[in-house]
Design a protein around this motif. Structure first.
Motif, PDB file in Angstrom:
ATOM      1  N   ARG A  92       8.252  -1.977  18.007  1.00  0.00           N
ATOM      2  CA  ARG A  92       7.895  -1.234  17.599  1.00  0.00           C
ATOM      3  C   ARG A  92       7.456   0.321  16.746  1.00  0.00           C
ATOM      4  O   ARG A  92       8.140   0.222  16.428  1.00  0.00           O
ATOM      5  CB  ARG A  92       7.565   0.363  19.388  1.00  0.00           C
ATOM      6  CG  ARG A  92       7.654  -1.106  20.469  1.00  0.00           C
ATOM      7  CD  ARG A  92       8.157  -0.158  21.362  1.00  0.00           C
ATOM      8  NE  ARG A  92       7.696   1.807  21.428  1.00  0.00           N
ATOM      9  CZ  ARG A  92       7.163   2.108  22.058  1.00  0.00           C
ATOM     10  NH1 ARG A  92       5.729   1.388  22.759  1.00  0.00           N
ATOM     11  NH2 ARG A  92       6.821   3.205  21.783  1.00  0.00           N
ATOM     12  N   TRP A  93       5.977   0.504  16.309  1.00  0.00           N
ATOM     13  CA  TRP A  93       6.013   0.823  14.532  1.00  0.00           C
ATOM     14  C   TRP A  93       4.964   2.388  15.099  1.00  0.00           C
ATOM     15  O   TRP A  93       3.907   2.038  16.193  1.00  0.00           O
ATOM     16  CB  TRP A  93       6.067  -0.316  13.584  1.00  0.00           C
ATOM     17  CG  TRP A  93       5.047  -0.954  13.778  1.00  0.00           C
ATOM     18  CD1 TRP A  93       4.336  -2.030  14.830  1.00  0.00           C
ATOM     19  CD2 TRP A  93       3.513  -1.170  13.213  1.00  0.00           C
ATOM     20  NE1 TRP A  93       3.112  -2.813  14.736  1.00  0.00           N
ATOM     21  CE2 TRP A  93       2.424  -2.012  13.885  1.00  0.00           C
ATOM     22  CE3 TRP A  93       2.657  -0.576  12.435  1.00  0.00           C
ATOM     23  CZ2 TRP A  93       1.089  -2.711  13.722  1.00  0.00           C
ATOM     24  CZ3 TRP A  93       1.928  -0.244  12.313  1.00  0.00           C
ATOM     25  CH2 TRP A  93       0.930  -1.396  12.087  1.00  0.00           C
TER      26      TRP A  93
ATOM     27  N   GLY B 262      10.791  -7.309  11.466  1.00  0.00           N
ATOM     28  CA  GLY B 262      11.586  -6.013  11.556  1.00  0.00           C
ATOM     29  C   GLY B 262      11.678  -5.992  10.030  1.00  0.00           C
ATOM     30  O   GLY B 262      11.440  -4.552   9.643  1.00  0.00           O
ATOM     31  N   GLY B 263      11.365  -6.469   9.186  1.00  0.00           N
ATOM     32  CA  GLY B 263      12.241  -6.288   6.941  1.00  0.00           C
ATOM     33  C   GLY B 263      10.780  -5.845   7.148  1.00  0.00           C
ATOM     34  O   GLY B 263      10.704  -5.115   6.450  1.00  0.00           O
ATOM     35  N   PHE B 264       9.482  -6.358   7.420  1.00  0.00           N
ATOM     36  CA  PHE B 264       8.435  -6.093   6.766  1.00  0.00           C
ATOM     37  C   PHE B 264       8.104  -4.742   7.082  1.00  0.00           C
ATOM     38  O   PHE B 264       7.431  -3.751   6.659  1.00  0.00           O
ATOM     39  CB  PHE B 264       7.591  -7.027   7.846  1.00  0.00           C
ATOM     40  CG  PHE B 264       5.941  -6.806   6.663  1.00  0.00           C
ATOM     41  CD1 PHE B 264       5.646  -7.606   4.951  1.00  0.00           C
ATOM     42  CD2 PHE B 264       5.004  -6.094   7.221  1.00  0.00           C
ATOM     43  CE1 PHE B 264       4.566  -6.631   5.350  1.00  0.00           C
ATOM     44  CE2 PHE B 264       3.620  -5.593   6.914  1.00  0.00           C
ATOM     45  CZ  PHE B 264       3.141  -6.800   5.899  1.00  0.00           C
ATOM     46  N   LEU B 265       7.836  -4.592   8.688  1.00  0.00           N
ATOM     47  CA  LEU B 265       7.557  -3.125   8.888  1.00  0.00           C
ATOM     48  C   LEU B 265       8.596  -1.700   8.299  1.00  0.00           C
ATOM     49  O   LEU B 265       8.407  -1.104   8.308  1.00  0.00           O
ATOM     50  CB  LEU B 265       7.910  -2.941  10.513  1.00  0.00           C
ATOM     51  CG  LEU B 265       6.883  -3.765  10.953  1.00  0.00           C
ATOM     52  CD1 LEU B 265       6.701  -3.793  12.739  1.00  0.00           C
ATOM     53  CD2 LEU B 265       5.337  -3.268  10.624  1.00  0.00           C
TER      54      LEU B 265
ATOM     55  N   ALA C  53      10.297  -2.205   5.841  1.00  0.00           N
ATOM     56  CA  ALA C  53       9.771  -1.754   4.071  1.00  0.00           C
ATOM     57  C   ALA C  53       9.079  -0.838   3.376  1.00  0.00           C
ATOM     58  O   ALA C  53       9.503  -0.478   2.856  1.00  0.00           O
ATOM     59  CB  ALA C  53      10.327  -2.819   3.658  1.00  0.00           C
ATOM     60  N   ARG C  54       8.466  -0.564   4.768  1.00  0.00           N
ATOM     61  CA  ARG C  54       7.051   0.336   4.449  1.00  0.00           C
ATOM     62  C   ARG C  54       7.545   1.894   5.600  1.00  0.00           C
ATOM     63  O   ARG C  54       6.805   2.420   4.868  1.00  0.00           O
ATOM     64  CB  ARG C  54       5.720  -0.968   4.778  1.00  0.00           C
ATOM     65  CG  ARG C  54       5.388  -1.365   3.999  1.00  0.00           C
ATOM     66  CD  ARG C  54       4.440  -2.799   4.922  1.00  0.00           C
ATOM     67  NE  ARG C  54       4.359  -3.454   3.552  1.00  0.00           N
ATOM     68  CZ  ARG C  54       4.875  -4.575   3.516  1.00  0.00           C
ATOM     69  NH1 ARG C  54       6.334  -5.068   3.917  1.00  0.00           N
ATOM     70  NH2 ARG C  54       4.264  -5.737   2.678  1.00  0.00           N
TER      71      ARG C  54
END
Length: 76
Positions: free
Chosen positions: A27-28, A53-56, A58-59
Motif C-alpha cells: 500500500r503506497w 517494495g524497494g522500488f516504492l 526508495a521514492r
C-alpha cells in the motif's frame, strides 16, 4: 481511502511479466499527487515483494505491506 481488491478475480503479482499468485499488498501513495490518507495498491508474489517494495520505499512512497485478501499468508 483505498478501494477493495476484486474478490472474484485471482490476485496476480503486479511485477511486469509475472503471473504468480499475489500474497502481499503493498500500500503506497505519492505525497506530491495524493492526499495523505489515499492508498494505492500493488500486489506482490513472495519473489517480488522485496523488489517492488524497494522500488516504492526508495521514492518514499511505501506506506505498508500487508497480506493480500484471500492469501495463504493471512493468519487464520
Amino acid at each position: 481511502m483505498s478501494s477493495p481488491l476484486p474478490a472474484d478475480e485471482p490476485l496476480v503479482c503486479s511485477s511486469r511479466g509475472c503471473r504468480a499468485p499475489a500474497h502481499w499488498a503493498l500500500r503506497w501513495n505519492n505525497p506530491r499527487l495524493h492526499d495523505t490518507d489515499r492508498r494505492k495498491t500493488w500486489l506482490a508474489c513472495t519473489t517480488h515483494r522485496t523488489t517492488l517494495g524497494g522500488f516504492l520505499d526508495a521514492r518514499g512512497f511505501l506506506r505498508e505491506v500487508v497480506p493480500a485478501p484471500g492469501s495463504p499468508t493471512l493468519e487464520g
